[in-house]
Design a protein around this motif. Structure first.
Motif, PDB file in Angstrom:
ATOM      1  N   GLY A  82     172.024  80.774  51.550  1.00  0.00           N
ATOM      2  CA  GLY A  82     172.667  81.898  50.889  1.00  0.00           C
ATOM      3  C   GLY A  82     171.949  83.212  51.098  1.00  0.00           C
ATOM      4  N   ALA A  83     171.207  83.323  52.184  1.00  0.00           N
ATOM      5  CA  ALA A  83     170.464  84.546  52.467  1.00  0.00           C
ATOM      6  C   ALA A  83     171.350  85.550  53.192  1.00  0.00           C
ATOM      7  CB  ALA A  83     169.224  84.240  53.310  1.00  0.00           C
ATOM      8  N   HIS A  84     170.968  86.805  53.086  1.00  0.00           N
ATOM      9  CA  HIS A  84     171.491  87.896  53.895  1.00  0.00           C
ATOM     10  C   HIS A  84     170.666  87.875  55.182  1.00  0.00           C
ATOM     11  CE1 HIS A  84     172.334  92.184  54.814  1.00  0.00           C
ATOM     12  NE2 HIS A  84     173.329  92.101  53.947  1.00  0.00           N
ATOM     13  N   THR A  85     171.058  88.610  56.213  1.00  0.00           N
ATOM     14  CA  THR A  85     170.195  88.735  57.387  1.00  0.00           C
ATOM     15  C   THR A  85     170.332  90.125  57.975  1.00  0.00           C
ATOM     16  OG1 THR A  85     169.449  87.622  59.414  1.00  0.00           O
ATOM     17  CG2 THR A  85     171.809  88.002  59.205  1.00  0.00           C
ATOM     18  N   ASP A  86     169.248  90.608  58.600  1.00  0.00           N
ATOM     19  CA  ASP A  86     169.362  91.873  59.309  1.00  0.00           C
ATOM     20  C   ASP A  86     169.121  91.642  60.795  1.00  0.00           C
ATOM     21  OD1 ASP A  86     166.772  93.090  60.395  1.00  0.00           O
ATOM     22  OD2 ASP A  86     166.117  92.815  58.328  1.00  0.00           O
ATOM     23  N   VAL A  87     169.893  92.393  61.584  1.00  0.00           N
ATOM     24  CA  VAL A  87     169.792  92.316  63.046  1.00  0.00           C
ATOM     25  C   VAL A  87     169.447  93.693  63.578  1.00  0.00           C
ATOM     26  CG1 VAL A  87     171.439  90.408  63.180  1.00  0.00           C
ATOM     27  CG2 VAL A  87     172.264  92.763  63.400  1.00  0.00           C
ATOM     28  N   VAL A  88     168.843  93.734  64.766  1.00  0.00           N
ATOM     29  CA  VAL A  88     168.404  95.020  65.316  1.00  0.00           C
ATOM     30  C   VAL A  88     168.906  95.250  66.743  1.00  0.00           C
ATOM     31  CG1 VAL A  88     166.363  95.127  63.854  1.00  0.00           C
ATOM     32  CG2 VAL A  88     166.197  94.062  66.105  1.00  0.00           C
ATOM     33  N   SER A  89     169.852  94.438  67.184  1.00  0.00           N
ATOM     34  CA  SER A  89     170.371  94.601  68.547  1.00  0.00           C
ATOM     35  C   SER A  89     171.712  93.908  68.660  1.00  0.00           C
ATOM     36  CB  SER A  89     169.406  93.988  69.575  1.00  0.00           C
ATOM     37  OG  SER A  89     169.433  92.569  69.491  1.00  0.00           O
ATOM     38  N   GLY A  90     172.432  94.242  69.734  1.00  0.00           N
ATOM     39  CA  GLY A  90     173.668  93.541  70.011  1.00  0.00           C
ATOM     40  C   GLY A  90     173.435  92.067  70.259  1.00  0.00           C
ATOM     41  N   GLY A  91     172.307  91.727  70.863  1.00  0.00           N
ATOM     42  CA  GLY A  91     171.995  90.330  71.140  1.00  0.00           C
ATOM     43  C   GLY A  91     171.788  89.518  69.875  1.00  0.00           C
ATOM     44  N   GLU A  92     171.046  90.088  68.915  1.00  0.00           N
ATOM     45  CA  GLU A  92     170.864  89.377  67.648  1.00  0.00           C
ATOM     46  C   GLU A  92     172.189  89.266  66.904  1.00  0.00           C
ATOM     47  OE1 GLU A  92     166.142  90.433  66.772  1.00  0.00           O
ATOM     48  OE2 GLU A  92     167.688  91.167  65.402  1.00  0.00           O
ATOM     49  N   LEU A  93     172.973  90.340  66.917  1.00  0.00           N
ATOM     50  CA  LEU A  93     174.276  90.294  66.255  1.00  0.00           C
ATOM     51  C   LEU A  93     175.174  89.238  66.902  1.00  0.00           C
ATOM     52  CD1 LEU A  93     176.393  91.296  64.283  1.00  0.00           C
ATOM     53  CD2 LEU A  93     176.886  93.189  65.844  1.00  0.00           C
ATOM     54  N   TYR A  94     175.197  89.191  68.227  1.00  0.00           N
ATOM     55  CA  TYR A  94     176.012  88.214  68.950  1.00  0.00           C
ATOM     56  C   TYR A  94     175.585  86.785  68.578  1.00  0.00           C
ATOM     57  CZ  TYR A  94     178.162  85.736  72.906  1.00  0.00           C
ATOM     58  OH  TYR A  94     178.894  84.875  73.686  1.00  0.00           O
TER      59      TYR A  94
END
Length: 434
Positions: A82-94
Motif C-alpha cells: 500500500g505504498a506510494h512511489t516516486d519515479v525520476v525518469s521515463g524508464g522508471e515510470l515505464y
C-alpha cells in the motif's frame, strides 16, 4: 564478529541466510556476482514508517523513492504494502506501469523532464508531477493544453538547509540544481504561475535536503521551513497547502561505525515539528509525505561475490579481488562510501587480517572496501557485502563490457529470480557493425 549480523541471520549450518535462504546456496544456484534482497526486511521497513503516521494520527503517504532500486518486482512489493512511489525518469515510470503499479499513487520527480516523459506521465494519469523549474511549468502547460488534460502538481523548493552528508548528495541548500529558491522569491513566482493555470491542481510543496543523514535537526528544520512557506502562501495568496512532502534521506548503517536513529524516529520528529507549528498558528495539519528509498531497500540488500586472485606485498595491505566491483557498485569509487563484509559460510568468524577488497575492473579506484577485516579466506570463497540494496544495482554499468548481475528476492525460505543476469549477447544486441 560483525555487529550488523544478527543471530537470526545465521542458519543451523552456521551460514549467512537471506530471507531464510542460505547465502552460499544462492551463490551456487545463481552464480556471482549476485544481488539478493530480503523481502521481509523491505516490507517491515514500509510498515514501520506507516505505523508512526498511524500512531500520530495524521494523513500521510510513504512514497518509495524508486531511484534507489527499480524493477518490476519491487513495484509489485510496494503495491502489496500500500505504498506510494516516486519515479525520476521515463524508464522508471515505464517499469512501474508494466508492473501494474497504481498510477494514482505515483509522483514524478526530476529537474529536466523531457516532453516525451511528461507526455507519458499525463497520458497515464500519474498521481502528481513535481514541478522543479519554470521551463517545466511552461512545458507541462503546453502539453496539458494540447491534450485538453488536467493534472495534480506540487512545487519542489530548496529550503536553504545543507544536510550533514557528502557534498554530492546534498540537495536542499540554496546553491542546488533542484527546485525553486525561497529567499529570492522564485517559489512565490512559481506558485503564481501554477495558480493562474486552471489545468494545474496545486496540492502542496516538496523539499529534499540530502541523503544518508543522521542528524534529525535537518529534517525538523525542513518541516518548519515548509510550514512557514505554507503559512506565507495562505496569507499572501489565500492558497492552503494540502500536502507537505519532506522527502527522504534517512541514514542507515553500512558499517559498525554508523549509528543512525531508527528511520521511523526521524519521521516522528518531523510529524511532531509540523503538528506543533500548525497548533501554534491555528492551521490544519496537512497530509505529510515522506520519500524513503535507501531506508527501505538499503539494509535489505546483499551483494555476493566469489573471491579470486590475491596480491601480497611485504609491508603493504594485501589485495583480495572478487568477480564484481565498481560495475555493480560504483558508490565506493564515486563518493568513498563504506561497507562491511562477511564470508557466506562463516559470517560470525572473527577476522584474522585486514585486506583491500577490490574488484575486477581496470581502475585503481575499483576498491569495494579498504582495510576490510576478514577471516582466513581463499579463492572460491563467497564474500557478502552488507546493506547494498540502495544505489548499487540501480547505478550499475557495463564498464569493461561486463554483464550486470542477476537479482534475486528471498522471502520465507523461498528464492525468486527477479532480474536475469545479462549475457554477453545482451552487451552487443544494440551494436551495429560499421
Amino acid at each position: 564478529m560483525n555487529k550488523l549480523i544478527k543471530t537470526s541471520d545465521v542458519n543451523d549450518a552456521g551460514h549467512l541466510q537471506i530471507g531464510g535462504v542460505d547465502a552460499d546456496f544462492l551463490a551456487k544456484k545463481y552464480q556471482t556476482p549476485l544481488q539478493v534482497f530480503d523481502v521481509t526486511k523491505i516490507r517491515q521497513a514500509v510498515q514501520a514508517f506507516k505505523r508512526v503516521f498511524e500512531e500520530e494520527g495524521v494523513d500521510y503517504e510513504v512514497s518509495y523513492a524508486s531511484k534507489a532500486f527499480s524493477c518490476l518486482a519491487i513495484y509489485q512489493v510496494m503495491a502489496e504494502e500500500g505504498a506510494h512511489t516516486d519515479v525520476v525518469s521515463g524508464g522508471e515510470l515505464y517499469t512501474a506501469i508494466k508492473a501494474g503499479f497504481p498510477m494514482d499513487k505515483v509522483s514524478f520527480h526530476g529537474n529536466n523532464k523531457t516532453r516525451s516523459e511528461l507526455e507519458m506521465a499525463v497520458d497515464n494519469q500519474v498521481g502528481v508531477i513535481m514541478l522543479d523549474n519554470f521551463h517545466e511549468i511552461d512545458l507541462l502547460s503546453q502539453i496539458l493544453k494540447e491534450k485538453k488534460a488536467k493534472i495534480k502538481v506540487m512545487l519542489r523548493v530548496t529550503p536553504g538547509i545543507s544536510a550533514h552528508t557528502n557534498e554530492y548528495i546534498q540537495t536542499g541548500q540554496v546553491d542546488s540544481k533542484f527546485g525553486f529558491d525561497l529567499g529570492s522569491g522564485q517559489a512565490d513566482l512559481a506558485l503564481e504561475k501554477v495558480l493562474a493555470n486552471p489545468d494545474f491542481e496545486m496540492i502542496g510543496v516538496h523539499a529534499h535536503i540530502g541523503s544518508q543523514i543522521f542528524d534529525v535537526r535537518g529534517f525538523e528544520g525542513c518541516g518548519q521551513k515548509l510550514c512557514e512557506l505554507s503559512s506565507h502562501w495562505l496569507e499572501k495568496y489565500g492558497y492552503q497547502c494540502q500536502v507537505l512532502n519532506v522527502g527522504g534521506g534517512f541514514g542507515i548503517s553500512y558499517t559498525e561505525a554508523d549509528t543512525p536513529l531508527p528511520a521511523e524516529e526521524f519521521v516522528r520528529a518531523i510529524v511532531k515539528e509540523i503538528k506543533t507549528y500548525c497548533s501554534q498558528h491555528e492551521m490544519p495539519v496537512p497530509q505529510i509525505w515522506i520519500e524513503p528509498g535507501r531506508a527501505i531497500v538499503g539494509p535489505a540488500g546483499y551483494s555476493l561475490y566469489t573471491i579470486g586472485s590475491r596480491k601480497d606485498l611485504p609491508g603493504y595491505t594485501s589485495y583480495v579481488a572478487v568477480d564484481g566491483g565498481m560495475g555493480d557498485n560504483i558508490r565506493p569509487a564515486l563518493y568513498q562510501a563504506e561497507y562491511s563484509a562477511v564470508l557466506a559460510d562463516q559470517p560470525l568468524a572473527e577476522p584474522e587480517e585486514k585486506v583491500n577488497l577490490v574488484g575486477k575492473y581496470c581502475e585503481s579506484g575499483d576498491i569495494l572496501i579498504k582495510n576490510c577485516p576478514l577471516p582466513k579466506n581463499e579463492p572460491g570463497d563467497v564474500v557478502v557485502l552488507l546493506s547494498t540494496g540502495a544505489y548499487g544495482y540501480s547505478m550499475a554499468s557495463n564498464y569493461n563490457r561486463n554483464p550486470r548481475p542477476a537479482v534475486v528476492f528471498a522471502e520465507d525460505g523461498q528464492d525468486k529470480l527477479v532480474i536475469k543476469r545479462e549475457s554477453y549477447y545482451d552487451l552487443i544486441k544494440n551494436d551495429l557493425k560499421y
